[in-house]
Motif scaffolding. Sequence first.
Motif, PDB file in Angstrom:
ATOM      1  N   THR A 298       5.655  -1.478   9.858  1.00 46.75           N
ATOM      2  CA  THR A 298       5.207  -1.768   8.497  1.00 46.75           C
ATOM      3  C   THR A 298       4.972  -3.266   8.339  1.00 46.75           C
ATOM      4  N   LEU A 299       3.888  -3.602   7.651  1.00 48.52           N
ATOM      5  CA  LEU A 299       3.525  -5.000   7.409  1.00 48.52           C
ATOM      6  C   LEU A 299       4.122  -5.482   6.093  1.00 48.52           C
TER       7      LEU A 299
ATOM      8  N   ARG B 196       2.641  -6.902   3.576  1.00 49.92           N
ATOM      9  CA  ARG B 196       1.803  -6.435   2.457  1.00 49.92           C
ATOM     10  C   ARG B 196       2.127  -4.987   2.087  1.00 49.92           C
ATOM     11  N   GLU B 197       2.300  -4.138   3.082  1.00 53.95           N
ATOM     12  CA  GLU B 197       2.586  -2.723   2.825  1.00 53.95           C
ATOM     13  C   GLU B 197       3.929  -2.544   2.117  1.00 53.95           C
TER      14      GLU B 197
ATOM     15  N   GLU C  55       3.509  -3.573  -1.525  1.00 51.43           N
ATOM     16  CA  GLU C  55       2.783  -2.537  -2.270  1.00 51.43           C
ATOM     17  C   GLU C  55       3.661  -1.311  -2.521  1.00 51.43           C
TER      18      GLU C  55
ATOM     19  N   LYS D  83       3.194 -14.300   6.834  1.00 54.67           N
ATOM     20  CA  LYS D  83       1.842 -13.829   6.506  1.00 54.67           C
ATOM     21  C   LYS D  83       1.926 -12.383   6.060  1.00 54.67           C
ATOM     22  N   LEU D  84       0.961 -11.980   5.262  1.00 55.78           N
ATOM     23  CA  LEU D  84       0.944 -10.614   4.749  1.00 55.78           C
ATOM     24  C   LEU D  84       0.791  -9.574   5.853  1.00 55.78           C
ATOM     25  N   ASP D  85       0.225  -9.973   6.997  1.00 53.90           N
ATOM     26  CA  ASP D  85       0.037  -9.019   8.088  1.00 53.90           C
ATOM     27  C   ASP D  85       1.142  -9.095   9.141  1.00 53.90           C
ATOM     28  N   GLN D  86       2.240  -9.772   8.797  1.00 62.06           N
ATOM     29  CA  GLN D  86       3.376  -9.852   9.717  1.00 62.06           C
ATOM     30  C   GLN D  86       4.136  -8.525   9.721  1.00 62.06           C
ATOM     31  N   VAL D  87       4.542  -8.071  10.909  1.00 63.08           N
ATOM     32  CA  VAL D  87       5.299  -6.829  11.051  1.00 63.08           C
ATOM     33  C   VAL D  87       6.759  -7.105  10.703  1.00 63.08           C
TER      34      VAL D  87
END
Length: 105
Positions: free
Chosen positions: A28-29, A31-32, A35, A61-65
């Motif tokens: 999961t990132l 951002r996810e 949300e 970052k929003l796309d970091q795992v």
Amino acid sequence: MTEYLRVSVAYVGPSEQFSRSLEARVGTLVREAIERSGILSQCPEIDLAVNQVGIFGKLAKLDQVLADGDRVEIYRPLIADPKEARKRRAAEGKPMRKGGDSAER
């Protein structure tokens, strides 16, 4: 078999605090998780294109795992530049206290 991890999302707004723990799939990132936490509907002032995010006080970052146990933090924009505020107080001759507060007690 899908593996899960526990993460939390936190935000301190001008008048409210938000903290929610959730279970997320491995991979999961940031951002996810934000949300899925529901914070964006509860705190409409948050704009992920503007607000910075971090994990345990370090910018992310929003796309970091995410990893198990991570706490995602959403930061509000600074109202004033701390360096400029210090310069202004110094120019006005106001004494500084430990911790950056200009009022003496």
